[in-house]
Design a protein around this motif. Structure first.
Motif, PDB file in Angstrom:
ATOM      1  N   ALA A   1       0.831  -1.203   0.000  1.00 52.26           N
ATOM      2  CA  ALA A   1       0.000   0.000   0.000  1.00 52.26           C
ATOM      3  C   ALA A   1       0.867   1.255   0.000  1.00 52.26           C
ATOM      4  N   THR A   2       1.960   1.211   0.738  1.00 54.52           N
ATOM      5  CA  THR A   2       2.903   2.336   0.769  1.00 54.52           C
ATOM      6  C   THR A   2       3.543   2.549  -0.593  1.00 54.52           C
ATOM      7  N   ALA A   3       3.937   1.449  -1.220  1.00 52.08           N
ATOM      8  CA  ALA A   3       4.543   1.541  -2.552  1.00 52.08           C
ATOM      9  C   ALA A   3       3.584   2.177  -3.549  1.00 52.08           C
ATOM     10  N   HIS A   4       2.329   1.750  -3.538  1.00 52.30           N
ATOM     11  CA  HIS A   4       1.333   2.309  -4.447  1.00 52.30           C
ATOM     12  C   HIS A   4       1.126   3.803  -4.184  1.00 52.30           C
ATOM     13  N   ASP A   5       1.061   4.171  -2.907  1.00 45.75           N
ATOM     14  CA  ASP A   5       0.808   5.570  -2.558  1.00 45.75           C
ATOM     15  C   ASP A   5       1.972   6.466  -2.978  1.00 45.75           C
ATOM     16  N   LEU A   6       3.191   6.067  -2.660  1.00 41.11           N
ATOM     17  CA  LEU A   6       4.346   6.883  -3.020  1.00 41.11           C
ATOM     18  C   LEU A   6       4.508   6.951  -4.536  1.00 41.11           C
ATOM     19  N   HIS A   7       4.278   5.823  -5.201  1.00 41.23           N
ATOM     20  CA  HIS A   7       4.370   5.794  -6.665  1.00 41.23           C
ATOM     21  C   HIS A   7       3.346   6.735  -7.284  1.00 41.23           C
ATOM     22  N   ALA A   8       2.142   6.768  -6.718  1.00 40.78           N
ATOM     23  CA  ALA A   8       1.092   7.656  -7.222  1.00 40.78           C
ATOM     24  C   ALA A   8       1.466   9.125  -7.066  1.00 40.78           C
ATOM     25  N   HIS A   9       2.377   9.399  -6.133  1.00 38.44           N
ATOM     26  CA  HIS A   9       2.824  10.785  -5.915  1.00 38.44           C
ATOM     27  C   HIS A   9       4.179  11.055  -6.572  1.00 38.44           C
ATOM     28  N   GLY A  10       4.529  10.239  -7.532  1.00 39.84           N
ATOM     29  CA  GLY A  10       5.697  10.526  -8.361  1.00 39.84           C
ATOM     30  C   GLY A  10       6.997   9.891  -7.948  1.00 39.84           C
ATOM     31  N   ALA A  11       6.959   8.994  -6.948  1.00 45.47           N
ATOM     32  CA  ALA A  11       8.194   8.373  -6.475  1.00 45.47           C
ATOM     33  C   ALA A  11       8.612   7.211  -7.365  1.00 45.47           C
ATOM     34  N   TYR A  12       9.891   6.884  -7.276  1.00 44.15           N
ATOM     35  CA  TYR A  12      10.433   5.645  -7.793  1.00 44.15           C
ATOM     36  C   TYR A  12      10.526   4.698  -6.594  1.00 44.15           C
ATOM     37  N   VAL A  13      10.079   3.454  -6.750  1.00 43.39           N
ATOM     38  CA  VAL A  13      10.047   2.550  -5.606  1.00 43.39           C
ATOM     39  C   VAL A  13      10.867   1.296  -5.867  1.00 43.39           C
ATOM     40  N   SER A  14      11.741   0.992  -4.919  1.00 45.55           N
ATOM     41  CA  SER A  14      12.546  -0.223  -4.946  1.00 45.55           C
ATOM     42  C   SER A  14      11.964  -1.162  -3.906  1.00 45.55           C
ATOM     43  N   LEU A  15      11.364  -2.264  -4.369  1.00 45.36           N
ATOM     44  CA  LEU A  15      10.626  -3.148  -3.492  1.00 45.36           C
ATOM     45  C   LEU A  15      11.452  -4.376  -3.142  1.00 45.36           C
ATOM     46  N   LEU A  16      11.594  -4.633  -1.847  1.00 44.76           N
ATOM     47  CA  LEU A  16      12.352  -5.784  -1.360  1.00 44.76           C
ATOM     48  C   LEU A  16      11.379  -6.729  -0.673  1.00 44.76           C
ATOM     49  N   ASP A  17      11.360  -7.982  -1.111  1.00 46.17           N
ATOM     50  CA  ASP A  17      10.422  -8.934  -0.530  1.00 46.17           C
ATOM     51  C   ASP A  17      10.862 -10.350  -0.903  1.00 46.17           C
ATOM     52  N   LEU A  18      10.327 -11.338  -0.178  1.00 38.85           N
ATOM     53  CA  LEU A  18      10.620 -12.732  -0.487  1.00 38.85           C
ATOM     54  C   LEU A  18       9.760 -13.270  -1.630  1.00 38.85           C
ATOM     55  N   ASN A  19       8.589 -12.665  -1.818  1.00 37.70           N
ATOM     56  CA  ASN A  19       7.632 -13.170  -2.800  1.00 37.70           C
ATOM     57  C   ASN A  19       7.964 -12.654  -4.194  1.00 37.70           C
ATOM     58  N   ALA A  20       8.764 -13.433  -4.925  1.00 38.82           N
ATOM     59  CA  ALA A  20       9.230 -13.005  -6.245  1.00 38.82           C
ATOM     60  C   ALA A  20       8.098 -12.916  -7.261  1.00 38.82           C
ATOM     61  N   ASP A  21       7.148 -13.841  -7.206  1.00 40.81           N
ATOM     62  CA  ASP A  21       6.038 -13.813  -8.159  1.00 40.81           C
ATOM     63  C   ASP A  21       5.198 -12.553  -7.991  1.00 40.81           C
ATOM     64  N   ALA A  22       4.866 -12.241  -6.738  1.00 38.28           N
ATOM     65  CA  ALA A  22       4.086 -11.036  -6.476  1.00 38.28           C
ATOM     66  C   ALA A  22       4.880  -9.793  -6.865  1.00 38.28           C
ATOM     67  N   GLY A  23       6.177  -9.794  -6.556  1.00 42.10           N
ATOM     68  CA  GLY A  23       7.022  -8.652  -6.900  1.00 42.10           C
ATOM     69  C   GLY A  23       7.067  -8.402  -8.385  1.00 42.10           C
ATOM     70  N   SER A  24       7.183  -9.453  -9.159  1.00 43.88           N
ATOM     71  CA  SER A  24       7.211  -9.318 -10.621  1.00 43.88           C
ATOM     72  C   SER A  24       5.914  -8.744 -11.150  1.00 43.88           C
ATOM     73  N   ASP A  25       4.787  -9.216 -10.607  1.00 45.11           N
ATOM     74  CA  ASP A  25       3.482  -8.707 -11.041  1.00 45.11           C
ATOM     75  C   ASP A  25       3.310  -7.228 -10.689  1.00 45.11           C
ATOM     76  N   ILE A  26       3.781  -6.854  -9.509  1.00 40.08           N
ATOM     77  CA  ILE A  26       3.646  -5.458  -9.062  1.00 40.08           C
ATOM     78  C   ILE A  26       4.456  -4.527  -9.950  1.00 40.08           C
ATOM     79  N   VAL A  27       5.683  -4.915 -10.245  1.00 48.01           N
ATOM     80  CA  VAL A  27       6.535  -4.091 -11.108  1.00 48.01           C
ATOM     81  C   VAL A  27       5.921  -3.962 -12.496  1.00 48.01           C
TER      82      VAL A  27
END
Length: 262
Positions: free
Chosen positions: A20-46
């Motif tokens: 939710a934080t990533a979506h919010d910051l991205h919506a306000h013009g940020a670049y987001v570097s996401l670190l997580d164990l869930n590679a499948d979810a991470g790929s879909d989000i990117v």
């Protein structure tokens, strides 16, 4: 501090409050570097967020994995020209267990280590490895600010329940290190803020039973419900933009004070 055209590193960024934080910051013009164990979810989000997002598969209890993600983020920053503006250390786990059970067996040290390694060590390790790349950023604005570190504690840091010894210890430690971290970083123009949510809708709370969730909601004053991830993300955004938030812990809990037991 401006969010747009800055890079924010978010651990636990592929689900729950981190996502939710990533979506919010991205919506306000940020670049987001996401670190997580869930590679499948991470790929879909990117894929859904586009070129202003990167994903790195990371176990925050693994120093080398964090180092690789930081190196990858720094390389990305060199490509985009969007400096690191902050870290949101959102990766966390909960593993309940009484310190001594009904069979007179103590809580396993492996269980304690698991919680402390992710919630406390992982938080500190991510911060310490990101900081050398933040202290050299060109300061901006009248205050000469370089960035902000945002950590995640919990209401359990203050009124943890039975079975939360390890979890409360990890989150209490995060809360207590907030001020000294802010003091360490003050000369660099980097702030430190901790958010301590109570019951929020997240991947962690999805594992609790409806009965337990209802009991926790009854302990809240108003509103009598679990917090929404978007409400947490909004608090993160304000912690970034409001320069006077520093060295403090924000309780985001609907005036909830958890009872000793459910």
């Amino acid at each position: 501090m401006k969010i747009a055209n800055r890079t924010f590193i978010i651990s636990g960024g592929a689900s729950g409050l981190g996502l939710a934080t990533a979506h919010d910051l991205h919506a306000h013009g940020a670049y987001v570097s996401l670190l997580d164990l869930n590679a499948d979810a991470g790929s879909d989000i990117v894929s859904s967020l586009g070129p202003r997002a990167k994903f790195f598969e990371v176990d925050v209890s693994d120093t080398d994995a964090i180092a690789a993600a930081i190196a990858g983020t720094v390389a990305w920053v060199k490509e985009t020209g969007k400096p690191i503006g902050g870290v949101v250390a959102g990766a966390g786990v909960g593993l309940p267990g009484l310190i001594i059970d009904k069979k007179n067996e103590p809580l396993s040290i492996s269980s304690i280590d698991f919680v402390l390694n992710v919630n406390l060590r992982g938080t500190l390790d991510l911060i310490r490895q990101a900081l050398p790349h933040m202290t050299t950023v060109q300061p901006e604005g009248p205050d000469g600010e370089r960035g902000v570190i945002i950590m995640v504690a919990s209401s359990a840091a203050f009124d943890g329940q039975m079975g939360q010894v390890a979890y409360a210890a990890s989150k209490g430690a995060v809360a207590s290190l907030t001020l000294p971290l802010a003091r360490d970083l003050s000369k660099y123009g980097i702030r430190a803020v901790t958010i301590a949510p109570a019951l929020f809708e997240s991947s962690m709370t999805k594992m609790i039973s409806p009965k337990v969730k209802q009991s926790l909601e009854k302990a809240m004053e108003f509103p009598k419900r679990a917090g929404h991830a978007e409400e947490f993300a909004r608090t993160v955004r304000d912690s970034i933009e409001n320069g006077m938030l520093n060295g403090t812990i924000i309780r985001l809990d609907g005036a909830m004070r958890m009872p000793a037991r459910l």
